[in-house]
Design an enzyme around this catalytic site. Structure first.
Site, short mmCIF file in Angstrom:
data_model
loop_
_atom_site.label_atom_id
_atom_site.label_comp_id
_atom_site.label_asym_id
_atom_site.label_seq_id
_atom_site.Cartn_x
_atom_site.Cartn_y
_atom_site.Cartn_z
N ASP A 1 0.81 -1.22 0.00
CA ASP A 1 0.00 0.00 0.00
C ASP A 1 0.84 1.28 0.00
O ASP A 1 0.29 2.38 0.15
CB ASP A 1 -0.93 0.00 1.22
CG ASP A 1 -2.11 -0.94 1.04
OD1 ASP A 1 -3.00 -0.61 0.24
OD2 ASP A 1 -2.12 -2.02 1.66
N GLU B 1 0.02 9.34 1.34
CA GLU B 1 -0.64 10.32 2.19
C GLU B 1 -0.87 9.81 3.61
O GLU B 1 -0.86 10.59 4.57
CB GLU B 1 -2.00 10.68 1.58
CG GLU B 1 -2.96 11.34 2.53
CD GLU B 1 -4.29 11.64 1.90
OE1 GLU B 1 -4.46 12.80 1.51
OE2 GLU B 1 -5.15 10.75 1.78
N ASP B 2 -1.07 8.49 3.74
CA ASP B 2 -1.40 7.96 5.07
C ASP B 2 -0.21 7.91 6.01
O ASP B 2 -0.39 7.78 7.23
CB ASP B 2 -2.02 6.56 4.92
CG ASP B 2 -3.36 6.62 4.23
OD1 ASP B 2 -4.12 7.56 4.52
OD2 ASP B 2 -3.63 5.76 3.38
N ARG C 1 0.43 -1.65 7.58
CA ARG C 1 0.95 -0.46 6.89
C ARG C 1 2.00 0.30 7.72
O ARG C 1 2.52 1.32 7.27
CB ARG C 1 -0.22 0.46 6.50
CG ARG C 1 -1.18 -0.21 5.52
CD ARG C 1 -2.03 0.80 4.79
NE ARG C 1 -1.21 1.74 4.07
CZ ARG C 1 -1.65 2.87 3.53
NH1 ARG C 1 -2.92 3.18 3.65
NH2 ARG C 1 -0.84 3.68 2.90
N ARG D 1 -9.41 3.90 11.36
CA ARG D 1 -7.94 3.99 11.30
C ARG D 1 -7.35 5.05 12.25
O ARG D 1 -6.17 4.99 12.56
CB ARG D 1 -7.51 4.33 9.87
CG ARG D 1 -7.93 3.30 8.81
CD ARG D 1 -7.09 2.05 8.89
NE ARG D 1 -7.49 1.04 7.91
CZ ARG D 1 -6.97 0.94 6.70
NH1 ARG D 1 -6.05 1.80 6.31
NH2 ARG D 1 -7.37 -0.01 5.88
N HIS E 1 -11.72 6.59 5.16
CA HIS E 1 -11.11 7.80 5.75
C HIS E 1 -12.04 9.00 5.54
O HIS E 1 -12.84 9.01 4.59
CB HIS E 1 -9.79 8.13 5.05
CG HIS E 1 -8.70 7.13 5.27
ND1 HIS E 1 -8.08 6.47 4.23
CD2 HIS E 1 -8.08 6.73 6.40
CE1 HIS E 1 -7.13 5.68 4.72
NE2 HIS E 1 -7.11 5.81 6.03
N CYS F 1 -4.84 10.36 -1.76
CA CYS F 1 -4.00 9.35 -1.10
C CYS F 1 -2.62 9.21 -1.71
O CYS F 1 -1.70 8.76 -1.05
CB CYS F 1 -4.63 7.96 -1.21
SG CYS F 1 -6.36 7.89 -0.95
C1 CIR Z 1 -5.73 0.86 2.82
O1 CIR Z 1 -6.71 0.14 3.02
O2 CIR Z 1 -5.09 1.35 3.74
C2 CIR Z 1 -5.33 1.14 1.39
N1 CIR Z 1 -5.61 0.00 0.57
C3 CIR Z 1 -6.03 2.34 0.84
C4 CIR Z 1 -5.60 3.61 1.50
C5 CIR Z 1 -6.20 4.81 0.88
N2 CIR Z 1 -5.68 5.98 1.46
C6 CIR Z 1 -6.37 7.08 1.69
O3 CIR Z 1 -7.58 7.11 1.50
N3 CIR Z 1 -5.73 8.11 2.21
#
Ligand code: CIR
Length: 257
Positions: free
Chosen positions: A62, A67-68, A87, A132, A162, A250
């Protein structure tokens, strides 16, 4: 002050194993995602950002959803502690690159925070309380934002991954909002443009540095709403990332000024 900057992270072959909320069939296609990612980078550059590529993370499926892993507010960065344990390894490489330009703050357990839950609109920071991101995560964001003069509010997130899965800004006071993202009352004081339809990601757009708005090609109603507000729209295909629950925001960590 340095100019607009955006950090991205390349798509690894392991992207096929990305976390998804629903089974995906056919499987995620890393090559297709990489081609779309290249188009995204070109759009950011054409929109006025200096794009900095964080070295790839071959074992982190991922990691393109960069961004996360870090929250950039004003002149400071919060290196996150992602809510999904799979992650957490992503943050180290992101911290190295952002740490070359910004002072870093980190987050300790039990706090969890994903950057996808942090929306900056003008001097306001909305932080989603989601599957999250928890209260301690909100406090960690507040600790870097409030000393810089931002207001911070916690926003309970609805039926989305999110907060930004269904909420994003097109200027310093206007947000695109999908009803699944959060209660509309949480947005009091902002100019709210409701995005219709069943897909919350239709409300996820990116403000380019030149003022144009990057919109997923899949969301033509969003493009119409944005251009109706006098903003020029740039369309882009990010469908392979959408299959892994990600949208336009993201894929980068941005600072416009
Ligand atoms: C997840 O489930 O963490 C990733 N597959 C997708 C993250 C998407 N990120 C975001 O919306 N900021």
């Amino acid at each position: 002050m340095a100019g607009p900057i955006a950090f991205v992270r390349p798509v690894p072959d392991a992207f096929a194993e990305a976390v998804t909320s629903h089974p995906v069939d056919p499987p995620l296609d890393p090559e297709r995602a990489a081609a779309q990612h290249a188009g995204y980078v070109r759009a950011l550059e054409a929109g006025g950002y200096e794009v900095v590529a964080i070295p790839p993370a071959p074992d982190a499926p991922d990691s393109p959803f960069v961004e996360d892993a870090a929250v950039l507010i004003g002149e400071r960065v919060l290196v996150t502690r992602p809510g999904h344990p799979a992650r957490r390894a992503e943050t180290a490489g992101v911290a190295v690159v952002l740490g070359e330009r910004f002072p870093l703050q980190s987050v300790e357990a039990p706090a969890t925070i994903d950057g996808g839950d942090v929306l900056v609109v003008g001097r306001r920071v909305l932080v989603g309380l989601s599957g999250r991101t928890n209260r301690e995560g909100v406090e960690a964001v507040a600790a870097i934002a409030i000393p810089q003069g931002f207001e911070v509010a916690a926003v309970p997130v609805g039926a989305v991954l999110h907060l930004k899965s269904g909420l994003s800004a097109i200027d310093d006071r206007t947000v695109l909002w999908h009803r699944d993202a959060c209660d509309r009352d949480a947005l009091v004081g902002l100019d709210v443009v409701e995005v219709p339809g069943d897909d919350p990601e239709a409300a996820n757009v990116v403000r380019l540095a030149d003022g144009r708005i990057l919109v997923s090609a899949a969301h033509t109603a969003t493009a119409d709403l944005v251009s109706g507000r006098g903003r020029e729209v740039v369309g882009i295909d990010v469908s392979e990332f959408g299959r892994a629950d990600g949208g336009l925001t993201c894929l980068s960590i941005r600072r416009r000024v």
